[in-house]
Motif scaffolding. Structure first.
Motif, PDB file in Angstrom:
ATOM      1  N   GLU A 179      -3.898   3.371  -0.728  1.00 38.45           N
ATOM      2  CA  GLU A 179      -3.219   2.972  -2.760  1.00 38.45           C
ATOM      3  C   GLU A 179      -3.215   1.746  -2.687  1.00 38.45           C
ATOM      4  OE1 GLU A 179      -1.796   4.127  -6.898  1.00 38.45           O
ATOM      5  OE2 GLU A 179      -1.294   5.942  -4.804  1.00 38.45           O
ATOM      6  N   ASP A 180      -4.238   0.254  -2.887  1.00 40.53           N
ATOM      7  CA  ASP A 180      -3.260  -1.028  -2.542  1.00 40.53           C
ATOM      8  C   ASP A 180      -2.512  -1.266  -4.295  1.00 40.53           C
ATOM      9  OD1 ASP A 180      -3.058  -3.025  -3.157  1.00 40.53           O
ATOM     10  OD2 ASP A 180      -5.398  -3.905  -1.963  1.00 40.53           O
TER      11      ASP A 180
ATOM     12  N   TYR B 200       0.738  -1.033  -0.046  1.00 41.71           N
ATOM     13  CA  TYR B 200       0.330  -0.089  -0.111  1.00 41.71           C
ATOM     14  C   TYR B 200       1.216   0.886  -0.021  1.00 41.71           C
ATOM     15  CZ  TYR B 200      -3.952  -3.312   1.512  1.00 41.71           C
ATOM     16  OH  TYR B 200      -4.541  -4.530   1.239  1.00 41.71           O
ATOM     17  N   ARG B 201       0.017   2.521  -0.614  1.00 43.89           N
ATOM     18  CA  ARG B 201       1.114   3.677  -0.256  1.00 43.89           C
ATOM     19  C   ARG B 201      -0.693   4.636   0.476  1.00 43.89           C
ATOM     20  NH1 ARG B 201       1.478   4.705  -5.738  1.00 43.89           N
ATOM     21  NH2 ARG B 201       3.183   3.957  -6.249  1.00 43.89           N
TER      22      ARG B 201
ATOM     23  N   GLU C 207      -5.601   7.326   4.325  1.00 50.55           N
ATOM     24  CA  GLU C 207      -6.127   6.965   3.019  1.00 50.55           C
ATOM     25  C   GLU C 207      -5.239   6.374   2.437  1.00 50.55           C
ATOM     26  OE1 GLU C 207      -8.101   9.093  -1.157  1.00 50.55           O
ATOM     27  OE2 GLU C 207      -8.509   9.939   0.876  1.00 50.55           O
TER      28      GLU C 207
ATOM     29  N   ASN D  33      -8.467   0.170  -5.391  1.00 46.72           N
ATOM     30  CA  ASN D  33      -7.962   1.346  -4.502  1.00 46.72           C
ATOM     31  C   ASN D  33      -8.470   0.857  -3.028  1.00 46.72           C
ATOM     32  OD1 ASN D  33      -6.908   2.578  -6.335  1.00 46.72           O
ATOM     33  ND2 ASN D  33      -8.731   4.139  -6.962  1.00 46.72           N
ATOM     34  N   GLN D  34      -7.904   1.598  -2.201  1.00 45.60           N
ATOM     35  CA  GLN D  34      -8.183   1.329  -0.526  1.00 45.60           C
ATOM     36  C   GLN D  34      -8.401   2.225   0.716  1.00 45.60           C
ATOM     37  OE1 GLN D  34      -9.199  -1.678   0.318  1.00 45.60           O
ATOM     38  NE2 GLN D  34      -9.509  -2.578   2.857  1.00 45.60           N
ATOM     39  N   HIS D  35      -9.631   2.693   1.437  1.00 45.51           N
ATOM     40  CA  HIS D  35      -9.523   3.222   2.602  1.00 45.51           C
ATOM     41  C   HIS D  35      -9.908   2.500   3.841  1.00 45.51           C
ATOM     42  CE1 HIS D  35     -10.004   6.884   4.662  1.00 45.51           C
ATOM     43  NE2 HIS D  35     -11.399   6.729   4.986  1.00 45.51           N
TER      44      HIS D  35
ATOM     45  N   LYS E  43      -1.671   7.869   1.148  1.00 44.38           N
ATOM     46  CA  LYS E  43      -1.659   9.091  -0.194  1.00 44.38           C
ATOM     47  C   LYS E  43      -2.368  10.547   0.568  1.00 44.38           C
ATOM     48  CE  LYS E  43      -5.260   8.494  -3.403  1.00 44.38           C
ATOM     49  NZ  LYS E  43      -6.281   8.052  -4.175  1.00 44.38           N
TER      50      LYS E  43
ATOM     51  N   GLU F  39       5.448   3.334   0.954  1.00 44.57           N
ATOM     52  CA  GLU F  39       4.384   2.320   0.463  1.00 44.57           C
ATOM     53  C   GLU F  39       5.130   1.666   2.044  1.00 44.57           C
ATOM     54  OE1 GLU F  39       6.301   1.217  -3.055  1.00 44.57           O
ATOM     55  OE2 GLU F  39       5.035   2.948  -4.172  1.00 44.57           O
TER      56      GLU F  39
END
Length: 78
Positions: free
Chosen positions: A69-70, A7-8, A67, A75-77, A10, A34
Motif C-alpha cells: 500500500e502506497d 509503503y506498507r 502486496e 494503492n500499489q501492487h 499488506k 513500513e
C-alpha cells in the motif's frame, strides 16, 4: 514504485517457495512493516529500501511477491 514514497506491506502473494518467504522475514519484510523506497539503480534493479535504521537492496523480481500500500495515498501492487 516511486523513490521517496513510503509503503506498507499488506501481505505476501503467490510465493513459490518457503525459502523466499524466509528470506523476506530474515530481512525484516513482513506484513505491516513500513519502508521508504530510497532509490533505484541506474538500470532499475535492484532497489534500495529504508526500514527504520536498516537499509537493504532487493530485486524488482522479488517485489512481485509483496502486496503493498502506497502511504502517499495511492494503492500499489508491485
Amino acid at each position: 514504485m516511486t523513490p521517496g514514497h513510503s509503503y506498507r506491506i499488506k501481505r505476501f502473494t503467490n510465493i513459490p517457495s518457503p525459502l523466499i518467504q524466509q528470506k523476506f522475514l530474515a530481512m525484516g519484510l513482513r506484513p505491516g512493516v513500513e519502508f521508504k523506497l530510497v532509490r533505484r539503480s541506474p538500470f532499475g534493479d535492484p532497489l534500495q529500501l529504508q526500514l527504520g535504521r536498516l537499509s537493504l537492496s532487493i530485486r524488482k523480481s522479488e517485489l512481485v511477491y509483496l502486496e503493498m500500500e502506497d502511504l502517499t495515498g495511492e494503492n500499489q501492487h508491485a
